[in-house]
Design an enzyme around this catalytic site. Sequence first.
Site, PDB file in Angstrom:
ATOM      1  N   PHE A 163       0.839  -1.199   0.000  1.00 53.37           N
ATOM      2  CA  PHE A 163       0.000   0.000   0.000  1.00 53.37           C
ATOM      3  C   PHE A 163       0.874   1.249   0.000  1.00 53.37           C
ATOM      4  O   PHE A 163       1.853   1.331   0.750  1.00 53.37           O
ATOM      5  CB  PHE A 163      -0.829   0.082   1.286  1.00 53.37           C
ATOM      6  CG  PHE A 163      -1.789  -1.032   1.513  1.00 53.37           C
ATOM      7  CD1 PHE A 163      -1.382  -2.192   2.177  1.00 53.37           C
ATOM      8  CD2 PHE A 163      -3.115  -0.916   1.106  1.00 53.37           C
ATOM      9  CE1 PHE A 163      -2.286  -3.223   2.413  1.00 53.37           C
ATOM     10  CE2 PHE A 163      -4.021  -1.946   1.352  1.00 53.37           C
ATOM     11  CZ  PHE A 163      -3.600  -3.100   2.008  1.00 53.37           C
ATOM     12  N   ASP A 164       0.482   2.247  -0.754  1.00 49.74           N
ATOM     13  CA  ASP A 164       0.997   3.594  -0.566  1.00 49.74           C
ATOM     14  C   ASP A 164       0.320   4.127   0.708  1.00 49.74           C
ATOM     15  O   ASP A 164      -0.688   3.582   1.161  1.00 49.74           O
ATOM     16  CB  ASP A 164       0.643   4.440  -1.794  1.00 49.74           C
ATOM     17  CG  ASP A 164       0.990   5.905  -1.616  1.00 49.74           C
ATOM     18  OD1 ASP A 164       0.259   6.758  -2.126  1.00 49.74           O
ATOM     19  OD2 ASP A 164       2.011   6.212  -0.935  1.00 49.74           O
TER      20      ASP A 164
END
Lengths: 359, 243
Positions: free
Chosen positions: A201-202
Amino acid sequence: MSEIKAKDFAPTGDAGEEKDAAKAHFDNLKTNKPRPPKPQYAVTIAVSSRTLFNMVTERKIYEDQGLEEYVAYQRDHENEPLMPGPAFPFVKALMTVNARLRQLYPDSEELFDIVLMTNNHAQVGVRLINSINHYDLTIERFCMTGGESPTGYLEAYMTNLYLSKDSEKVSEAIEEGIAAATMFMAVKENELSDTQLRVAFDGDAVLFSDESEIIVKEGGLDTFFAHEKKFENTPLAQGPLKCFLEALGKLQRKFYAKNERLNCPIRTFLVTARSAASSGARVLKTLRSWGLEIDEALFLAGAPKGPLLQKIKPHIFFDDQMFHIEGARELGTISAHVPYGIGQKYNKGKLIESPAKKK
Amino acid sequence: MKDADRALVVAVTTRAVFDAAAGDVYGMGVAFPLLQSLQKVNERLLEKNPAESLLFDVVLIATDSQQQSSRIISSTSHYGLEVGRFCFSSREDLVETLVVNNVQLFLSTDRDEALQVSQKGVLSALLGRQEAPSESLRVMLCGDAIVRPDCDPVPASRGAAQSFSARLGEMRGRFGVSGSPLSIVLVTSSGGSKSCGVALQTLRSRGLSVDEAYCLAGAPRGPILSLLRPHFLLGDGVIDLED
């Protein structure tokens, strides 16, 4: 057993449910396949037909020759299985996790439930079902809406994550509060784990809100660093994918409870452009305040994400900026764009002229 | 007067079509959107082929002594509803009236009434609630009935159901994939995607091409049914849409 979804829905009459359950049990006795989990306990992943399978050729027929030709083509090729699409490795990894969960918790319904959610016509659906059977995918539920947007059905199926190739449908879902992302095939294929689901995930505008990104875009980096330091102990607001990370965490803890932490078939990664020294603390403290864990947090301090992701080899990587999505794809990472927040108004740092909104 | 052999005769009770109201004209009841949809299908069929004989033939059946025959007829005309025949019958004679009029599908809002008719071998279904007029006639089929191994006893109306769906399929076939005034929606409640696939192909082999398919595999029906808003649901016996 804690519920993964805290959702209320109108229950069917007890007699009806019992009859359905008995029938399903009877059916599964025949097929030897385990019963699909009840939606209120499951982590439901809805995938579109074009993310599950490669339908590039077919899509071209639809665009060039129209709907009737497209449906006819699909019918003519009904017995030819489609090739895997961008979500395929992710779906296989979900099935691997389910197999491990069933070993440890044979009676639990806290499992992944994969639903095919497509606006394809049901006649095209025959080829989709044949392809699902060909690869022995555990996809027991589907919606083929024959043209209508499937977004309305996402809630009815209690969807935790929706993956599609159509960014409009994805945006609609996010607006309804459902985690969603637009999938992109990688330019080349990295070899992915077949024993562990790996999700990257960013941070900003994916797990967290875009509040900090707004500050960067409007005030520049120095303003951003100062702000983050000042508000280090104030949790960031949630982003659209936070609940999905939460759902993954709940399943991970089921493995930890059985002493399987070292052998856990789910691993999560945070891949952020933030730097550990100047703006990283706030992120970690926010996660902690939410009671969430992330297995590895990687702070790039602005360096490109592609090479690092190539090493991590996630089955899916979520980011809100197309610039990072492109970089990831180029080096073999299957990426999913989250169309949320201020990042959508910018392309490579420049403000995009927003087109007139469609009515 | 529609061609007796070719028309699809659909009977609806006046109680379902009209709401009791003061004045000369009745209010619109639950079945109103259904009749409008049936009419629209007929219009589109005739547009394609002015000599079309496979049309819906609507029969209004009044068993309710509360509703006056003159007001029924004047209300029908007031709303511009196309009705082939009016039958004024009694509850006891209902099934006979249906058979005599060659009714292929009986629609009602009364579950007991629908069950009674179905048990005598006439295809019967409950009407769904429509909040807003829909663009097409939405017919829902319960796929579990199609895939289920032959159960004992075989439902009395199964033969009627199969011949009705074949005719419906023929009607649907007059239109293309999109823009059809008639939509066939398949729902399977239990069983997985494989069995729903079998249902799709079985229906196709009987001449009925399904437009939308929803496989619930044990998930609760309520949320999905409320989104699908069918005008009526065909299955083994009579199935509650409010389930």
